[in-house]
Design a protein around this motif. Structure first.
Motif, short mmCIF file in Angstrom:
data_model
loop_
_atom_site.label_atom_id
_atom_site.label_comp_id
_atom_site.label_asym_id
_atom_site.label_seq_id
_atom_site.Cartn_x
_atom_site.Cartn_y
_atom_site.Cartn_z
N LYS A 107 15.23 -5.40 0.44
CA LYS A 107 14.28 -6.22 1.18
C LYS A 107 12.85 -6.08 0.66
O LYS A 107 11.98 -6.86 1.02
N TYR A 108 12.60 -5.09 -0.21
CA TYR A 108 11.29 -4.88 -0.80
C TYR A 108 11.16 -5.51 -2.19
O TYR A 108 10.12 -5.40 -2.83
N ALA A 109 12.21 -6.17 -2.67
CA ALA A 109 12.20 -6.75 -4.02
C ALA A 109 11.07 -7.76 -4.19
O ALA A 109 10.71 -8.48 -3.25
N SER A 110 10.52 -7.80 -5.39
CA SER A 110 9.42 -8.71 -5.71
C SER A 110 9.59 -9.23 -7.13
O SER A 110 10.03 -8.50 -8.02
N SER A 111 9.19 -10.48 -7.35
CA SER A 111 9.22 -11.07 -8.69
C SER A 111 7.98 -10.71 -9.48
O SER A 111 7.86 -11.06 -10.65
N GLY A 112 7.03 -10.05 -8.84
CA GLY A 112 5.77 -9.68 -9.50
C GLY A 112 5.17 -8.48 -8.83
O GLY A 112 5.81 -7.44 -8.69
N TYR A 113 3.95 -8.63 -8.34
CA TYR A 113 3.22 -7.57 -7.65
C TYR A 113 3.78 -7.39 -6.23
O TYR A 113 3.96 -8.37 -5.51
N LEU A 114 4.05 -6.15 -5.85
CA LEU A 114 4.44 -5.83 -4.48
C LEU A 114 3.21 -5.28 -3.77
O LEU A 114 2.73 -4.19 -4.11
N PRO A 115 2.66 -6.00 -2.78
CA PRO A 115 1.51 -5.48 -2.03
C PRO A 115 1.87 -4.18 -1.31
O PRO A 115 3.05 -3.86 -1.15
N PRO A 116 0.87 -3.40 -0.89
CA PRO A 116 1.15 -2.17 -0.16
C PRO A 116 2.16 -2.42 0.95
O PRO A 116 2.03 -3.37 1.73
N CYS A 117 3.19 -1.55 1.01
CA CYS A 117 4.33 -1.85 1.88
C CYS A 117 4.87 -0.59 2.55
O CYS A 117 6.07 -0.47 2.76
N SER A 118 3.99 0.34 2.89
CA SER A 118 4.44 1.60 3.50
C SER A 118 4.54 1.52 5.01
O SER A 118 4.89 2.51 5.66
N GLY A 119 4.20 0.39 5.59
CA GLY A 119 4.27 0.25 7.05
C GLY A 119 3.16 0.98 7.77
O GLY A 119 3.29 1.34 8.94
N GLY A 120 2.04 1.21 7.10
CA GLY A 120 0.90 1.87 7.74
C GLY A 120 1.04 3.37 7.83
O GLY A 120 0.43 4.01 8.68
N LYS A 121 1.83 3.98 6.96
CA LYS A 121 2.04 5.44 6.98
C LYS A 121 0.91 6.22 6.29
O LYS A 121 0.98 7.43 6.18
N GLY A 122 -0.09 5.52 5.78
CA GLY A 122 -1.21 6.20 5.13
C GLY A 122 -1.00 6.45 3.64
O GLY A 122 -1.72 7.25 3.05
N ASN A 123 -0.02 5.78 3.04
CA ASN A 123 0.20 5.97 1.60
C ASN A 123 -1.05 5.56 0.83
O ASN A 123 -1.78 4.65 1.23
N ARG A 124 -1.26 6.25 -0.30
CA ARG A 124 -2.43 6.01 -1.15
C ARG A 124 -2.02 5.13 -2.33
O ARG A 124 -1.13 5.49 -3.10
N TYR A 125 -2.72 4.00 -2.48
CA TYR A 125 -2.43 3.05 -3.55
C TYR A 125 -3.56 3.08 -4.57
O TYR A 125 -4.73 3.23 -4.22
N PHE A 126 -3.18 2.94 -5.85
CA PHE A 126 -4.16 2.93 -6.92
C PHE A 126 -3.70 2.01 -8.03
O PHE A 126 -2.55 1.58 -8.06
N ALA A 127 -4.63 1.70 -8.92
CA ALA A 127 -4.30 0.87 -10.08
C ALA A 127 -4.82 1.56 -11.33
O ALA A 127 -5.93 2.09 -11.34
N ASP A 128 -4.01 1.55 -12.38
CA ASP A 128 -4.45 1.98 -13.71
C ASP A 128 -4.74 0.70 -14.48
O ASP A 128 -3.87 -0.17 -14.62
N VAL A 129 -5.97 0.59 -14.96
CA VAL A 129 -6.43 -0.61 -15.65
C VAL A 129 -6.56 -0.27 -17.14
O VAL A 129 -7.26 0.67 -17.50
#
Length: 164
Positions: free
Chosen positions: A122-144
């Motif tokens: 149910k989390y599958a994505s054809s591209g970018y998956l937006p933050p999807c932790s359900g508000g558990k406080g997970n930390r998201y980052f990007a390497d550019v």
């Protein structure tokens, strides 16, 4: 052997000096501390898109900027673009990395999906998956990454996207 290691260190350090000029800033409501309301995945009521970013100080010869999105707190998606890799063609020393919609394989403008998110079910994505932790406080980052026309990495910068 010691000289070879020292030479490699000097080479890497000198490459790091050039990269130090590369800078990436978030735009449009993204502060790096928390994911803006509505920018989470659809499973949790959002319609998330990539955060818009501005990259400056790109090394000479940069033809593409690749952005690898990751979730630091969910090991299967914590490295190498676990939430997807988006590429933007660029010319010059700066670039506006405009927001593109999540879950889409076809993107607006000249941006393209380099690698879709590694999520599945149910989390599958054809591209970018937006933050999807359900508000558990997970930390998201990007390497550019600044990439030349031959695919060589010229520079890298990490930017914190925020917690969700």
């Amino acid at each position: 052997m010691r000289r070879v290691i020292l030479a490699a260190f000097v080479l890497l350090a000198s490459a790091g000096i050039a990269v130090a000029d590369m800078n990436v800033t978030l735009g449009s409501g993204w502060n790096g501390k928390s994911v803006p309301k509505g920018q989470q995945c659809t499973l949790f009521g959002g319609k998330g898109a990539t955060p818009p970013m501005n990259a400056t100080g790109l090394p000479k010869g940069t033809a593409w900027v690749y952005v690898e999105f990751n979730d630091k707190d969910y090991q299967p998606l914590s490295t190498k673009g676990g939430h997807g890799i988006i590429g933007y063609p660029v010319s010059g020393s700066s670039a506006d990395l405009y927001a593109v919609p999540g879950l889409k394989g076809s993107l607006p403008g000249k941006a393209k999906v380099i690698k879709k998110a590694r999520s599945s079910g149910k989390y599958a994505s054809s591209g970018y998956l937006p933050p999807c932790s359900g508000g558990k406080g997970n930390r998201y980052f990007a390497d550019v990454y600044a990439i030349d026309a031959n695919g060589k990495v010229l520079g890298k910068k990490r930017v914190q996207i925020g917690r969700y």
